[in-house]
Design a protein around this motif. Sequence first.
Motif: not given
Length: 349
Positions: A3-15
Amino acid sequence: MSRITELIDKLEKDRILTKDEYTEIIRGHTPEDDEYLFEKARAVREKIYGKAVYMRGLIEFTNYCKNDCYYCGIRRSAKNAERYRLTEEQILQCCEKGHELGFRTFVLQGGEDGWYTDERIVDIVSRIKERFPDCAVTLSIGEKSRESYEKYRKAGADRYLLRHETANNDHYRKIHPPELSPENRKRCLADLKELGFQTGCGFMVGSPHQTPEHLAEDILYISELQPHMVGIGPFIPHHDTPYAEEKSGALEMTLLMLGLIRLTLPDVLLPATTALGTIDPKGREKGLLAGANVVMPNLSPRDVRNKYLLYDNKICTGDEAAECVACLGRRVSSVGYQLVTDRGDHKAN
Ligand code: SAM
Ligand code: FES
């Protein structure tokens, strides 16, 4: 995928993430998640700034302060602090030495010391800019009126560092005396940005009463302000303050914050701070590997270094500036980056 790596991916994409999502990372991250985040943070910073690490010459020119921040070793009530002020000539000598060593940014930092009136600050800034036109001048002298900031800007000051300390107003009031307000702190930062300073805010990790939600609010505030620089370091207790018995902020949490800030603000200038180097012998190197891209060696004269003690066990208080630069150059290279000597202005992404 956790779940945390998913959130990190989302952050990378959406900032940007929501407060709950940042909090979830802060509460739930594992060392593996951290590695995942840091790799992305490095890729983002290298895309914009390459392998360069910028250096800023820090001149701690006064440790007198009218404020009484509960955490700070040079607060007004720290009766054992041996107070000093550098003269204008001494400050210029520090710049001279720094310029020879390759510095192209000077950071003048001090307590809020009324002896340095606006006129004196304007005079010092003008003289530095006149003598070293290829250098940037950064001020870090606390909360002032908009009119004062305007005078400094007109005199040629390029940048201003003023950590917001914590974005949560209740938390702010807990770690400061009643005469200081979070509203004024934020007003100062808004003014500085409007006046065209490259502006830096920032906060301590692990300050007393801080919660994961507060840290999430710090990131959201930073995302809203869009500063050019963010100073993040661990809180470290000072024996002569009300927080003498508190614990230091953790290395892991400080590194996590660096990584999250880098993904939220890809082009930000992010120092690996002296405080980070104080809580861990390789703290600054680890900071660079988590997304930091600035170091701030000390250019203050050696005989005053051990008087500007914001917290206990501060490193580099006995070294000459040249030794600090050489040591930092080696540390930076050891993790695959390169210490460079240009002004290192913010690059809009
Ligand atoms: N007076 C200026 C100001 O208020 O911005 C500059 C000097 S102030 C000492 C610089 C920063 O040191 C503060 O913004 C704070 O975050 C940090 N600091 C103070 N006490 C500290 C401590 N005990 N541990 C870590 N950082 C500390
Ligand atoms: Fe003023 Fe820390 S209380 S510099």
